[in-house]
Design a protein around this motif. Structure first.
Motif, PDB file in Angstrom:
ATOM      1  N   ASP A 132     -35.970 -37.336 -63.585  1.00  0.00           N
ATOM      2  CA  ASP A 132     -36.548 -37.229 -62.243  1.00  0.00           C
ATOM      3  C   ASP A 132     -35.561 -37.725 -61.199  1.00  0.00           C
ATOM      4  OD1 ASP A 132     -39.223 -36.416 -63.153  1.00  0.00           O
ATOM      5  OD2 ASP A 132     -39.321 -38.450 -63.957  1.00  0.00           O
ATOM      6  N   THR A 133     -34.833 -38.792 -61.572  1.00  0.00           N
ATOM      7  CA  THR A 133     -33.878 -39.424 -60.661  1.00  0.00           C
ATOM      8  C   THR A 133     -32.564 -39.663 -61.379  1.00  0.00           C
ATOM      9  OG1 THR A 133     -35.625 -40.548 -59.415  1.00  0.00           O
ATOM     10  CG2 THR A 133     -33.411 -41.474 -59.240  1.00  0.00           C
ATOM     11  N   VAL A 134     -31.475 -39.387 -60.694  1.00  0.00           N
ATOM     12  CA  VAL A 134     -30.149 -39.669 -61.250  1.00  0.00           C
ATOM     13  C   VAL A 134     -29.481 -40.720 -60.372  1.00  0.00           C
ATOM     14  CG1 VAL A 134     -29.066 -37.794 -59.944  1.00  0.00           C
ATOM     15  CG2 VAL A 134     -27.936 -38.686 -61.980  1.00  0.00           C
ATOM     16  N   VAL A 135     -28.834 -41.680 -61.031  1.00  0.00           N
ATOM     17  CA  VAL A 135     -28.082 -42.708 -60.309  1.00  0.00           C
ATOM     18  C   VAL A 135     -26.597 -42.433 -60.525  1.00  0.00           C
ATOM     19  CG1 VAL A 135     -27.656 -45.167 -59.986  1.00  0.00           C
ATOM     20  CG2 VAL A 135     -29.916 -44.387 -60.727  1.00  0.00           C
ATOM     21  N   LEU A 136     -25.905 -42.107 -59.458  1.00  0.00           N
ATOM     22  CA  LEU A 136     -24.476 -41.831 -59.519  1.00  0.00           C
ATOM     23  C   LEU A 136     -23.706 -43.069 -59.079  1.00  0.00           C
ATOM     24  CD1 LEU A 136     -22.030 -39.937 -59.831  1.00  0.00           C
ATOM     25  CD2 LEU A 136     -22.439 -39.177 -57.480  1.00  0.00           C
ATOM     26  N   VAL A 137     -22.986 -43.663 -60.008  1.00  0.00           N
ATOM     27  CA  VAL A 137     -22.198 -44.868 -59.706  1.00  0.00           C
ATOM     28  C   VAL A 137     -20.772 -44.427 -59.408  1.00  0.00           C
ATOM     29  CG1 VAL A 137     -21.557 -47.175 -60.473  1.00  0.00           C
ATOM     30  CG2 VAL A 137     -23.676 -46.139 -61.300  1.00  0.00           C
ATOM     31  N   SER A 138     -20.524 -44.114 -58.169  1.00  0.00           N
ATOM     32  CA  SER A 138     -19.220 -43.623 -57.714  1.00  0.00           C
ATOM     33  C   SER A 138     -19.222 -43.574 -56.194  1.00  0.00           C
ATOM     34  CB  SER A 138     -18.941 -42.226 -58.278  1.00  0.00           C
ATOM     35  OG  SER A 138     -17.718 -41.709 -57.788  1.00  0.00           O
ATOM     36  N   GLY A 139     -18.032 -43.569 -55.611  1.00  0.00           N
ATOM     37  CA  GLY A 139     -17.927 -43.434 -54.160  1.00  0.00           C
ATOM     38  C   GLY A 139     -17.163 -42.187 -53.768  1.00  0.00           C
ATOM     39  N   ASP A 140     -17.010 -41.261 -54.699  1.00  0.00           N
ATOM     40  CA  ASP A 140     -16.202 -40.056 -54.495  1.00  0.00           C
ATOM     41  C   ASP A 140     -16.980 -39.016 -53.691  1.00  0.00           C
ATOM     42  OD1 ASP A 140     -14.541 -37.846 -54.641  1.00  0.00           O
ATOM     43  OD2 ASP A 140     -14.005 -38.183 -56.742  1.00  0.00           O
ATOM     44  N   SER A 141     -16.458 -38.622 -52.534  1.00  0.00           N
ATOM     45  CA  SER A 141     -17.129 -37.646 -51.675  1.00  0.00           C
ATOM     46  C   SER A 141     -17.160 -36.251 -52.279  1.00  0.00           C
ATOM     47  CB  SER A 141     -16.452 -37.596 -50.304  1.00  0.00           C
ATOM     48  OG  SER A 141     -15.090 -37.202 -50.433  1.00  0.00           O
ATOM     49  N   ASP A 142     -16.373 -35.991 -53.319  1.00  0.00           N
ATOM     50  CA  ASP A 142     -16.387 -34.682 -53.974  1.00  0.00           C
ATOM     51  C   ASP A 142     -17.744 -34.367 -54.596  1.00  0.00           C
ATOM     52  OD1 ASP A 142     -13.771 -34.272 -53.281  1.00  0.00           O
ATOM     53  OD2 ASP A 142     -12.940 -34.802 -55.235  1.00  0.00           O
ATOM     54  N   PHE A 143     -18.576 -35.392 -54.783  1.00  0.00           N
ATOM     55  CA  PHE A 143     -19.879 -35.184 -55.406  1.00  0.00           C
ATOM     56  C   PHE A 143     -20.946 -34.718 -54.420  1.00  0.00           C
ATOM     57  CE2 PHE A 143     -18.067 -38.194 -58.576  1.00  0.00           C
ATOM     58  CZ  PHE A 143     -18.248 -37.407 -59.716  1.00  0.00           C
ATOM     59  N   VAL A 144     -20.623 -34.627 -53.146  1.00  0.00           N
ATOM     60  CA  VAL A 144     -21.620 -34.247 -52.133  1.00  0.00           C
ATOM     61  C   VAL A 144     -22.307 -32.922 -52.452  1.00  0.00           C
ATOM     62  CG1 VAL A 144     -21.942 -33.561 -49.720  1.00  0.00           C
ATOM     63  CG2 VAL A 144     -20.659 -35.635 -50.270  1.00  0.00           C
ATOM     64  N   PRO A 145     -21.573 -31.819 -52.707  1.00  0.00           N
ATOM     65  CA  PRO A 145     -22.259 -30.557 -53.024  1.00  0.00           C
ATOM     66  C   PRO A 145     -23.067 -30.619 -54.314  1.00  0.00           C
ATOM     67  CG  PRO A 145     -19.880 -30.348 -53.341  1.00  0.00           C
ATOM     68  CD  PRO A 145     -20.111 -31.637 -52.640  1.00  0.00           C
ATOM     69  N   VAL A 146     -22.637 -31.434 -55.262  1.00  0.00           N
ATOM     70  CA  VAL A 146     -23.370 -31.603 -56.522  1.00  0.00           C
ATOM     71  C   VAL A 146     -24.714 -32.265 -56.244  1.00  0.00           C
ATOM     72  CG1 VAL A 146     -23.325 -32.626 -58.820  1.00  0.00           C
ATOM     73  CG2 VAL A 146     -21.198 -31.840 -57.770  1.00  0.00           C
ATOM     74  N   VAL A 147     -24.692 -33.302 -55.412  1.00  0.00           N
ATOM     75  CA  VAL A 147     -25.923 -34.006 -55.035  1.00  0.00           C
ATOM     76  C   VAL A 147     -26.902 -33.051 -54.360  1.00  0.00           C
ATOM     77  CG1 VAL A 147     -26.891 -35.770 -53.512  1.00  0.00           C
ATOM     78  CG2 VAL A 147     -24.843 -36.268 -54.852  1.00  0.00           C
ATOM     79  N   GLU A 148     -26.393 -32.244 -53.450  1.00  0.00           N
ATOM     80  CA  GLU A 148     -27.255 -31.310 -52.729  1.00  0.00           C
ATOM     81  C   GLU A 148     -27.881 -30.281 -53.671  1.00  0.00           C
ATOM     82  OE1 GLU A 148     -25.183 -31.373 -48.303  1.00  0.00           O
ATOM     83  OE2 GLU A 148     -24.428 -29.957 -49.819  1.00  0.00           O
ATOM     84  N   LYS A 149     -27.138 -29.808 -54.635  1.00  0.00           N
ATOM     85  CA  LYS A 149     -27.657 -28.851 -55.602  1.00  0.00           C
ATOM     86  C   LYS A 149     -28.762 -29.488 -56.450  1.00  0.00           C
ATOM     87  CE  LYS A 149     -26.964 -25.291 -56.434  1.00  0.00           C
ATOM     88  NZ  LYS A 149     -27.754 -24.068 -56.072  1.00  0.00           N
ATOM     89  N   ILE A 150     -28.557 -30.726 -56.883  1.00  0.00           N
ATOM     90  CA  ILE A 150     -29.549 -31.426 -57.700  1.00  0.00           C
ATOM     91  C   ILE A 150     -30.828 -31.681 -56.897  1.00  0.00           C
ATOM     92  CG2 ILE A 150     -30.049 -33.637 -58.837  1.00  0.00           C
ATOM     93  CD1 ILE A 150     -27.107 -33.660 -59.726  1.00  0.00           C
TER      94      ILE A 150
END
Length: 220
Positions: A132-150
């Motif tokens: 239901d929830t994912v916790v991403l432990v990172s500060g990399d801005s490359d993950f922005v589109p991944v977050v939006e898709k999820i």
């Protein structure tokens, strides 16, 4: 007229909770290494995972990192031995370790493909409705589109990182942000405790002793 000078109220994100919420934690090992190395801290990942999972049902915690391969110099082989011992410790406490070979360059070894591996796993498990929830432990801005898709798949995304390596864009797009600097006392220890600077208590004690010695000499 005065109304235009009023400060806008700070927007607060509403935190939604799922019944019997399932959570998965993805840890970007390289990103965390750079932050903690700069802060001279050592992480207890078992404690960190427990803090981030809160009272939720943890499906699994993943740790991603690069490892050197091929014909390695002696110093790199020694470092690799320590790294493999550390990764084995993570596996022993239930954290799933995923690795990729580091790319050798004239300047040294660099990580390549780790962010893609993390992104693939995050999206794959979201499509399978594994969490239901994912916790991403990172500060990399490359993950922005991944977050939006999820998020489009109806999942929540929490981001946890140290200020040193945190991305504003990533913090902004996630549903919740945990600044690890604020809670570091709960899961970290000094990397080099024996070389720490003297505490204020130690300095004060030395100051008092110095005064006592001065007064003793003055009486003679």
């Amino acid at each position: 007229m005065l109304g235009i000078f009023r400060k806008k109220k700070k927007e607060t994100k509403i935190v939604y909770r799922y019944p019997n919420e399932k959570v998965v934690i993805f840890i970007d090992g390289g990103n965390m290494f750079h932050a903690t190395n700069a802060l001279k801290l050592k992480i207890n990942y078992k404690k960190l995972v427990e803090i981030l999972r809160k009272d939720r049902w943890l499906l699994r915690a993943y740790f991603y990192t690069g490892i050197p391969s091929g014909d390695l110099p002696k110093e790199v082989r020694e470092q690799l031995k320590k790294q493999m011992g550390f990764l084995k410790e993570l596996q022993n406490i239930g954290i799933k370790v995923k690795t990729m070979p580091l790319k050798k360059t004239p300047e040294g070894y660099i990580e390549k493909g780790i962010d893609i591996l993390i992104a693939t796993d995050m999206i794959s498990l979201a499509f399978k409705n594994a969490y239901d929830t994912v916790v991403l432990v990172s500060g990399d801005s490359d993950f922005v589109p991944v977050v939006e898709k999820i998020q489009e798949l109806g999942k929540r995304v929490e981001n946890a990182s140290f200020k040193k390596t945190s991305s504003y864009e990533l913090r902004r797009v996630c549903d919740e942000f945990i600044l690890l600097d604020n809670i570091k006392h709960r899961f970290t220890t000094p990397l080099y405790p024996e070389t720490e600077k003297e505490t204020n208590k130690d300095l004060f004690a030395k100051f008092i002793n110095g005064i006592k010695k001065f007064l003793t000499r003055s009486k003679k």
